[in-house]
Design a protein around this motif. Structure first.
Motif, PDB file in Angstrom:
ATOM      1  N   LYS A   1      -4.227  58.457  66.725  1.00 29.50           N
ATOM      2  CA  LYS A   1      -5.136  57.344  66.980  1.00 29.50           C
ATOM      3  C   LYS A   1      -4.371  56.024  67.079  1.00 29.50           C
ATOM      4  O   LYS A   1      -4.586  55.230  67.997  1.00 29.50           O
ATOM      5  CB  LYS A   1      -6.175  57.279  65.862  1.00 29.50           C
ATOM      6  CG  LYS A   1      -7.149  56.113  65.964  1.00 29.50           C
ATOM      7  CD  LYS A   1      -8.097  56.109  64.785  1.00 29.50           C
ATOM      8  CE  LYS A   1      -9.003  54.885  64.815  1.00 29.50           C
ATOM      9  NZ  LYS A   1      -9.924  54.863  63.640  1.00 29.50           N
TER      10      LYS A   1
ATOM     11  N   ASP B   1      -6.401  62.055  64.419  1.00 25.59           N
ATOM     12  CA  ASP B   1      -6.576  61.031  63.392  1.00 25.59           C
ATOM     13  C   ASP B   1      -6.000  61.548  62.079  1.00 25.59           C
ATOM     14  O   ASP B   1      -6.623  62.388  61.416  1.00 25.59           O
ATOM     15  CB  ASP B   1      -8.061  60.696  63.220  1.00 25.59           C
ATOM     16  CG  ASP B   1      -8.296  59.526  62.277  1.00 25.59           C
ATOM     17  OD1 ASP B   1      -7.329  59.130  61.583  1.00 25.59           O
ATOM     18  OD2 ASP B   1      -9.415  58.999  62.219  1.00 25.59           O
TER      19      ASP B   1
ATOM     20  N   GLN C   1      -8.348  61.338  58.893  1.00 23.99           N
ATOM     21  CA  GLN C   1      -9.408  62.347  58.766  1.00 23.99           C
ATOM     22  C   GLN C   1      -8.857  63.771  58.891  1.00 23.99           C
ATOM     23  O   GLN C   1      -9.589  64.738  58.674  1.00 23.99           O
ATOM     24  CB  GLN C   1     -10.470  62.120  59.846  1.00 23.99           C
ATOM     25  CG  GLN C   1     -11.168  60.771  59.759  1.00 23.99           C
ATOM     26  CD  GLN C   1     -12.328  60.684  60.726  1.00 23.99           C
ATOM     27  OE1 GLN C   1     -13.248  61.506  60.689  1.00 23.99           O
ATOM     28  NE2 GLN C   1     -12.298  59.693  61.608  1.00 23.99           N
TER      29      GLN C   1
ATOM     30  N   ILE D   1     -10.379  63.593  67.099  1.00 23.54           N
ATOM     31  CA  ILE D   1     -11.597  62.806  67.269  1.00 23.54           C
ATOM     32  C   ILE D   1     -11.718  62.378  68.738  1.00 23.54           C
ATOM     33  O   ILE D   1     -10.773  62.468  69.507  1.00 23.54           O
ATOM     34  CB  ILE D   1     -11.631  61.560  66.363  1.00 23.54           C
ATOM     35  CG1 ILE D   1     -10.462  60.626  66.703  1.00 23.54           C
ATOM     36  CG2 ILE D   1     -11.605  61.963  64.894  1.00 23.54           C
ATOM     37  CD1 ILE D   1     -10.535  59.280  65.993  1.00 23.54           C
TER      38      ILE D   1
ATOM     39  N   ALA E   1     -16.050  58.151  70.729  1.00 18.27           N
ATOM     40  CA  ALA E   1     -17.147  57.638  69.921  1.00 18.27           C
ATOM     41  C   ALA E   1     -16.678  57.299  68.512  1.00 18.27           C
ATOM     42  O   ALA E   1     -17.046  56.265  67.939  1.00 18.27           O
ATOM     43  CB  ALA E   1     -18.272  58.666  69.873  1.00 18.27           C
ATOM     44  N   GLU E   2     -15.831  58.154  67.946  1.00 14.22           N
ATOM     45  CA  GLU E   2     -15.342  57.925  66.580  1.00 14.22           C
ATOM     46  C   GLU E   2     -14.225  56.878  66.538  1.00 14.22           C
ATOM     47  O   GLU E   2     -14.000  56.254  65.512  1.00 14.22           O
ATOM     48  CB  GLU E   2     -14.858  59.233  65.977  1.00 14.22           C
ATOM     49  CG  GLU E   2     -15.988  60.204  65.672  1.00 14.22           C
ATOM     50  CD  GLU E   2     -15.487  61.523  65.104  1.00 14.22           C
ATOM     51  OE1 GLU E   2     -15.521  61.685  63.870  1.00 14.22           O
ATOM     52  OE2 GLU E   2     -15.060  62.375  65.901  1.00 14.22           O
TER      53      GLU E   2
END
Length: 324
Positions: free
Chosen positions: A127, A312, A315, A319, A322-323
């Protein structure tokens, strides 16, 4: 419970080909492929020709996976006849031997490493790296992972990536990429000129377009699914990458046969010397392989896979936009 090297060793009894089966599946699949192509040229009714064309695409996908086993030295190793058959097929499928073997071996040795070259696989960005990337870098990254790229894999992945790009990157090393491309266009022009556009379309274009599209998506989904795990190079292990970063794709019997059991991808990555026809047997006999990460060819699962964009680390999962 078997893990790591112990688990790999447990698969060794299944990593032995049954020579007559290897020849039976190779020759019967080749016969069906040739029959489908002949039918797409000569069937008396257009509907029959269309069905033969689609069947030819299915057989190209199946034979490509058998070819892929041969390239791993899993079946028919050191067979002179098999080497001729699969070399010709690799050329026919726009998979020059030099680039295919190098890129695919790299993929197996570096599957699910976060910080490794994306040779032979779809690129992965974290990310943070994606957010820090330039517009050009983002565009290239998203283009490669795009559903459009998979839809047009015949042109993008195989014609451009496997042939044009590989030759331009190293003409001496990948001279066969140019030869493959020239032969491919020669066959296409010959069919178009001597047999007409419809025969070219049904015998040549449709089988290539559909089989390359299917293969491209399968390869994507087997390493880009909601529960996939990626690891830094220091944390990475070969066995864990096979079990947790390669999916088991549940299919109906027709698609399982068409794809020559490639859905048992977690087992294939654990030990690529297991012949495709022994993968279900391996899973049935080793309990540690019976609870894999699963995906399917249902529309809902395809959509979930295609929505994934970056890894990510916070997490510990892939992803989508949207996230982000």
């Amino acid at each position: 419970m078997l893990t790591g090297k112990q688990l790999i060793l447990a698969t060794k009894p299944f990593a032995k080909e049954i020579r007559w089966k290897s020849w039976y599946y190779t020759l019967s699949s080749l016969f069906l492929l040739v029959g489908g192509l002949i039918g797409s040229m000569n069937f008396p009714f257009i509907i029959g020709r269309i069905l033969c064309s689609i069947f030819s695409a299915m057989m190209l996908a199946r034979f490509f996976i058998i070819f892929h086993d041969f390239q791993h030295h899993t079946i028919l190793y050191k067979s002179f006849l098999a080497n001729i058959i699969f070399t010709v097929f690799g050329v026919y499928m726009l998979s020059p031997p030099s680039i295919w073997k190098r890129s695919h071996n790299f993929h197996h040795n570096h599957n699910a490493k976060l910080y490794s070259a994306s040779i032979g696989s779809y690129p992965i960005m974290t990310k943070q790296k994606f957010l820090e990337a330039s517009e050009k870098e983002r565009f290239f990254y998203l283009s490669v992972r795009s559903p459009i790229n998979m839809l047009l894999a015949y042109f993008t992945t195989f014609m451009y990536g496997m042939c044009i790009q590989s030759f331009l990157s190293s003409p001496r090393r990948h001279w066969d990429s140019l030869v493959v491309l020239i032969l491919h266009y020669t066959i296409a022009v010959f069919l178009f000129v001597h047999f007409g556009w419809l025969t070219w379309f049904l015998t040549f274009f449709v089988p290539f377009f559909l089989s390359h599209m299917l293969g491209s998506y399968l390869f994507y989904a087997q390493h880009n699914f909601p529960e996939v795990l990626f690891r830094s190079n220091e944390e990475w292990s070969y066995a864990d990458a096979a079990l947790y970063s390669s999916s088991f794709m549940k299919m109906n019997r027709v698609m399982q046969w068409t794809t020559a059991n490639i859905g048992y991808h977690h087992i294939h990555h654990l030990n690529s010397r297991i012949p495709f026809y022994r993968l279900p047997e391996t899973m049935a006999n080793i309990k540690e392989l019976q609870h894999p990460k699963v995906t399917t060819l249902k529309f809902s699962d395809i959509r979930k896979c295609l929505l994934l964009k970056v890894w990510d680390p916070e997490q510990n999962r892939m992803i989508g936009f949207a996230e982000m």
